[in-house]
Structures are given as structure tokens and as C-alpha cells.
Design a protein around this motif. Sequence first.
Motif, PDB file in Angstrom:
ATOM      1  N   LYS A 158       0.819  -1.207   0.000  1.00  0.00           N
ATOM      2  CA  LYS A 158       0.000   0.000   0.000  1.00  0.00           C
ATOM      3  C   LYS A 158       0.857   1.262   0.000  1.00  0.00           C
ATOM      4  CE  LYS A 158      -3.979  -2.038   2.408  1.00  0.00           C
ATOM      5  NZ  LYS A 158      -4.802  -2.014   3.663  1.00  0.00           N
ATOM      6  N   GLU A 159       1.906   1.242   0.878  1.00  0.00           N
ATOM      7  CA  GLU A 159       2.793   2.404   0.915  1.00  0.00           C
ATOM      8  C   GLU A 159       3.499   2.608  -0.416  1.00  0.00           C
ATOM      9  OE1 GLU A 159       5.396   1.760   4.143  1.00  0.00           O
ATOM     10  OE2 GLU A 159       3.882   2.145   5.710  1.00  0.00           O
ATOM     11  N   CYS A 160       3.916   1.498  -1.039  1.00  0.00           N
ATOM     12  CA  CYS A 160       4.588   1.614  -2.348  1.00  0.00           C
ATOM     13  C   CYS A 160       3.626   2.186  -3.392  1.00  0.00           C
ATOM     14  CB  CYS A 160       5.103   0.245  -2.792  1.00  0.00           C
ATOM     15  SG  CYS A 160       6.521  -0.341  -1.845  1.00  0.00           S
ATOM     16  N   ARG A 161       2.383   1.711  -3.348  1.00  0.00           N
ATOM     17  CA  ARG A 161       1.414   2.265  -4.294  1.00  0.00           C
ATOM     18  C   ARG A 161       1.198   3.760  -4.038  1.00  0.00           C
ATOM     19  NH1 ARG A 161      -1.133  -2.861  -3.593  1.00  0.00           N
ATOM     20  NH2 ARG A 161      -2.493  -2.034  -1.946  1.00  0.00           N
ATOM     21  N   ARG A 221       3.317   5.800  -2.524  1.00  0.00           N
ATOM     22  CA  ARG A 221       4.525   6.533  -2.910  1.00  0.00           C
ATOM     23  C   ARG A 221       4.637   6.642  -4.426  1.00  0.00           C
ATOM     24  NH1 ARG A 221       7.201   3.751   1.367  1.00  0.00           N
ATOM     25  NH2 ARG A 221       8.081   2.247  -0.092  1.00  0.00           N
ATOM     26  N   THR A 222       4.225   5.575  -5.115  1.00  0.00           N
ATOM     27  CA  THR A 222       4.269   5.620  -6.578  1.00  0.00           C
ATOM     28  C   THR A 222       3.336   6.706  -7.111  1.00  0.00           C
ATOM     29  OG1 THR A 222       4.714   3.252  -6.587  1.00  0.00           O
ATOM     30  CG2 THR A 222       4.008   4.229  -8.652  1.00  0.00           C
ATOM     31  N   CYS A 264       4.965   9.969  -6.260  1.00  0.00           N
ATOM     32  CA  CYS A 264       6.098  10.229  -7.157  1.00  0.00           C
ATOM     33  C   CYS A 264       5.612  10.605  -8.557  1.00  0.00           C
ATOM     34  CB  CYS A 264       7.015   8.993  -7.216  1.00  0.00           C
ATOM     35  SG  CYS A 264       7.913   8.673  -5.689  1.00  0.00           S
ATOM     36  N   GLN A 265       4.581   9.945  -9.016  1.00  0.00           N
ATOM     37  CA  GLN A 265       4.044  10.305 -10.330  1.00  0.00           C
ATOM     38  C   GLN A 265       3.512  11.731 -10.325  1.00  0.00           C
ATOM     39  OE1 GLN A 265       1.161   7.329 -11.290  1.00  0.00           O
ATOM     40  NE2 GLN A 265       2.688   5.748 -11.814  1.00  0.00           N
ATOM     41  N   GLN A 266       2.795  12.074  -9.236  1.00  0.00           N
ATOM     42  CA  GLN A 266       2.311  13.447  -9.145  1.00  0.00           C
ATOM     43  C   GLN A 266       3.466  14.444  -9.080  1.00  0.00           C
ATOM     44  OE1 GLN A 266      -0.284  13.630  -5.788  1.00  0.00           O
ATOM     45  NE2 GLN A 266      -1.856  12.258  -6.691  1.00  0.00           N
TER      46      GLN A 266
END
Length: 784
Positions: free
Chosen positions: A192-195, A197-198, A201-203
Motif C-alpha cells: 500500500k505504501e509503495c502504491r 509513494r508511486t 512520485c508520479q504526481q
Amino acid sequence: MANVTDLQTKYSKLAQEYSKLRAQNQVLKKAVVDEQANSASFKEQLKQRDQSLRKQEQEMDSLSFRNQQLAKRVELLQEELAVSESKGKKGKSKADSPSQHGLETQSVFDEDLQKKIEENERLHIQFYEADEHHRKQEAELTTRLQELETDSGQHQAVVDGLTTKYMETIDRLQSDRARLEVKAQTLEREAKECRMRTEECQQQLRRCQSELNRQVKQSSSVILEKVPFNDTKFGDYNSLNVPPHNRRHQLKARDVAGQALSFIQDLVAALLNFHSYTEQRVHIYPLDSSIEPISPLNQKFSQYLHENAAYVRPLEDGFLQLHQSITEDTVTVLETVVKLKGFADNFSSYTSFLLKILPYQLKSLEEECNAPLCTAALIAKNQELQSDMKRVTSVFEKLQSYIKLLALPSVRQDAMPQSSTSAVFTQLAASLHSLHDVIKEMSKHYNQKASFEQELPTITQKLCTTTECLLGSLGSLTSSTGKIATFFSNNLDFFTSSGYSPRGSTVALNPLQAESMLANKKKAAAYIHAIKQGRPQSVPYRDALSNRRVLTSSTESREGLTQQVHQSQEKIARLEQEKEHWLLEAQLGKVRLEKENQRIADLEAQLAAALGGGPNSQPAAAGTLSESHEEAEEEQQAAGRESALCTSLVGMLCTTPTVEHVNEESREQLIKTHYMARVGELTTQLQISDSKAVHFHSECRALAKRLAIAEKSRETLSEEVKLANQKVTRLQDELTTTKRSYEDQLSMMSDHLCSMNETLSKQREEIDTLKLGSKGNAKKNKGR
């Protein structure tokens, strides 16, 4: 998803195993209960047998008692029979009727005795049979009980072992399950955290892209509007810009030069020792100069070797000047390092010295081979040393050529292109490694040669000592060359990097740019120093708070101490007054005691005189008694005027200002009341002391209980500390294992990087050679 399915399968397997183990555990519990029931029944049977045994023992005791009674009765009957027989023999002639009656009585007794004996024998037989039967049953039951107890113990041990095993398995499975659940939760959380953060990061990437696009547009518009000429766009124009001063590069260059200086000093010391000990060896072997003259060749060779310091010492001096020229306020590149030319010249002179002594050295080794006691092994080692000397000289020639190439840009800027600098440094590092290898081989051959020379019969102690010193100098020379080669290889990236160049350009720095750079640096430093205003010094806030606390505490402590001093002074004054008062009281009491003793002595003397003098002396005695009585009354009145009370260690015995005579009964009554009061006070004090003792005893018991509780807590804490230490050791072992694995990975990565650097340097060398070849071909084509 794959991890979740694996976890589910593992969990299902664990649940199946757990159900199997639980069923087996139920079976084992049932078996244990059955065994316990059997053991209880056997114990009950054993108890019943013990009761029957006790009954039989009681019967046996009663039978033995009866047997004893019968035995006594038989003895009595036998005695009576004996008496009756003796009487029958004596009175046989007198009468036949009494003997007949005695015979009948004896026959009755005999029958009775025979019956008792038979009954006793039958009872003995029954008792023996019952005892034997009881013993057999007891032995059987004992063996059966022992077998059952052993079987029960074995079953119980098996059950306990299986229970502990299954409990450990259950605990392990539960811990594995909990760990896997925690791991699954952490993985889900991390996913969940990776999603998240992803997405973040994309934003951020979108925002950065939009911001960069906006800045690019703004910068391009500003450049188009405000910048009429961009000098960094073209290399020729950009080369005219002054690069910034790189202080980090200067500090690194200073550090590297200092390390190199220490290595050069070690190398110079090793070379001096090697040449000096070689000169001593020439004077000793193959001919000793103290006994006979050596050959002219060796004389010339020793003369040249004697001059080695003139060629070796300048190496250290030249590099020391080079190190001193590199400071923080200078620019260190090949174009500005002027002192490198002096070091290159000194190195060239030493290389020429080596070339000059090389033929003499080779001829000296040939002369050693021509010695009469030289063996084939020594000849072979001398030939290997000749080849080593040649290789050493050739390596020094290579080093000389590379050092000269590096010193050329400081003399003429366009003497060597910038692209060839890295190749020169790389070849110089390779030459240093080859020098270390050659020196190592030469040291090895010298060691072997020295071992062969030890076997010669004409070897001297002087030659052995000189050879050992020569081997030591070769060892230090090997270590110093190895250190230099390793140091140069480790800092090869720094040597090949361009520390100073204008932004966006790879053109080398010229001396004029270096001077402009240093001038700009001095101006900037002067400007910063001018605008920097010194702040007035002040006490830090924390120091001020601590000083205030110290001052407050010292003031309070001073006031408290002054109060204590005043109180102590008042107490001392009061005690001094009391002391003076009691001293005066003691003096007065002493005087009164002396007077009273004197008066008593006078009264006794007068009484003795009155008793011995007769009636005429009685009036005089009465007069003296009346006078003494009046004097005593006057003294009592004076003492009453001085003080109404007289206290002492005994207490308040007292003196009342009265004129009447106090008789002895009143005095005894006063003393009695005083001592009774004193006894009451002491009784009160004793009761208080007893209550205090009881209180202290209860406190001691409470403290003993607390001490026992503290001991128990200490033991539990020590156990916890042991467990914690074990856990720490286990964690340390895991840490060392992890650290070792990481170190292995790092070593593998460093080896991989070294191999990559080597391949990269080889590719650069090939590119440079191809560029040089293409330039030569282009020139040839133009010439055609």
C-alpha cells in the motif's frame, strides 16, 4: 498474490498437522488415564495384601505366644513327672494304691501333653505354610508392582516427551503462523505504501515536468531577450572564461602529495641502504680488501657506488619542494606544477647513474661466478640477478620517460595533448607495478643466493652480516615499491581527472587563467572579510542559566551556613555560662563539704572529751555544741540566700531557706521521695526504650522480608539478564553473519569495478591509439 496463496497453502498444511497431532495427543491422554487407573487398582490390591499380611503377622504372634505358654506348661509337667517318679520309687514298698493312682494321673498328663504337642506341631506347620504362601504372594505382587511402575514410568516419560514435543511443535507452528501473518500484514502495508509513494512520485514527476517546462520556457525567453552573446556555446569562446577555484581539489592534491612524499622518503632510504651494502659486499666478496686488493673493476664499481647519495638524495629534495609548492591558495594542474620539472630532472640523473653502474654490476657478478669455490647453483643465481638488474634499469628508464612527459606541460602548454594524460598516468601505474614485481624477484633470488653462500666453507661472519643487511634493504625496497604502486593505482582516478576547467568545457587550464583565478579568489576573500562584521561576545543562554543556578544555590547555602554559625555561637555561649555556673556550684559544694567534715570532726572530738572528762566538762561541751549548731544554722542560711536549689547528678536534694533544724527522718523522707521519682523516670525511660526496641524489631522483620523479596526479584532479573544476553549474542552472531555477507558482496562488487575500470582503460588506450593512427593517416593523405 503469489505470496498470499503460498501463505494460505502453508497455513492449511500447518492446520492439518495440528489436527493430526491433536488427535494423537487425545489418544495418548486416554492411554495415560488408563495406566493411571491400573496403577491405582494395583495400589489398592497391594494395600489389601498388606492388611492380610498384618493380620497373619498378628496371628503368628498370638500362636508363638501360645506356643511359649504350652512349652512352659510342658516343662512344668515334666518337672512334676520327674518329682512324682522319684517319690514313687521311694514309696513303692509302702503302698501300691497311691502308685497306681499316680500312674493313672501320669497317663492322663501324658495324653494331654501328646495332644498339645501334636496341636502345636500342626499349628507350626500351618503357620509355616501360610508364611511361605504369603511370602510368595508378596514377592509376586512386588515384582508385578515394580513391572507396572516401570511400565507406567516409561509410558509417562513417552507421554511427557510427546507432549513436550507436540507443545513445542504447536508453539513453533503458532509462532510461524504469527510471523507469517505479521509478514503478510507488513507486505500488504508496504505494498500500500509503495502504491501511495508511486502515486505521489508520479504526481511530483508531473509537477516537476510542468515546472521544468515552465522554467525552460522562461529561461529561453530571458536568454533570447536579455543575453546578446552566449560564450559557453562555443568551445573556443568558452576557453577564454576563468574557471572557479576548487578548494576540495587542492586539499586532496595536498594530501596525496604528502602521502607520496612519505613513500618517496622510504624508497630513498631503501635505495641508499641497498647501494651502500652492495658497496660493502664488493669490498668483501669474492676478495676481501683487508687481506688482498680487489680487482680494478670492483674498485671502480665501489667508487661509483660510493657516490649514490649524490643521485638518490635529490629525489627526496625535489619531491619535498613539489609538496611544498602545493597549497590551498595555489592551482595544481600539470600546466602549473613547475616543481615537477625539477623532480623529473633528478629522476633522470638517478636513471643515468643506474645505467652507468649497470655494466660494472654485471661484470662484478661474472667475477663472482669465476671464483674457484662458486658452485653451479650460485652461477645460475648470479645469472638470474644479472637479468633482474637489467630489468630494473629498463623499468627505471620507462618511469623516467613517463615522468618527463608529465613535466612537459609545465614548460610548454601544447607539448602534450589533454587526451594523452590519462594514458600516461595509466602506463606510469603499470610501470610502478612492474618495478615492484622485478624488485620482488630480485629479493627472492638474493635470498636463495645467500642460502647457497651459507654452505660454502670459506664464508666469513662479515660477509654473512653484510648479506643480511643487503637482504633487509631489499625487503624494505620491495615493501616501499609495493606501497607506491598501490597508492598510485588507488589515486589514478584523481590523477586523470581535470580539477580545473571552465564550465561546459574540457580545455586544459593555462597559467594565465590560473593567475586570474587566484586573483579573483583573493578579491572575493577580501570582500567577504570586509563585509563580515564581528558580533560582540555574549554569554550563552544555557551558561547563563547554569551560572544563575549556581549563584542562587551558593547564596542560599551561604545564608543557611550563617544561620547555623549564629545558632552554634549562641549555643556555645549558653554552654559556657552553664559551665561557669556548675564550676562555681562545684567549688561551693566542695567548700561546704570541707566545712561539714571539719565540723563533724570537731563534734566527735568534743564528744570524746565530754565522755572522758566527767561532769565538769559537760557544760563546756554543751556550749561548744550550741556554738557549732549556731554556726551550722548560719551556714545553712547563707547557702539559702545564695541559691534556693542545689542540683547535682543525684538530683534535687535540697536546701530550703528555713531556720528550723531538719531532722534525720525528714531528710530520709526527702531522699526516698527523690529516689522514687528517679525510679519512676527510669521506668518510663525503660518502657519507652522497650517500645522503641519493639518498633525497631518490627522494622527489622519488615526489612528482612523486603530483603527476601528483593533477592527473589534480583534472581528473576538475573535470569532475564541472562536471557537478554543470550538474545544479544544471537543477534550479534546474526549481525556478524550479515556483515560478513555484505562484505563479501562489497568485495565482489569492488573486484567487478576494478575489472570494469581495467576494461575501460584498455578501451580508452585503444581509442587513443586509433585516434593517433587516424591522425597519422590523415597527415599522410594530405602529404600525398
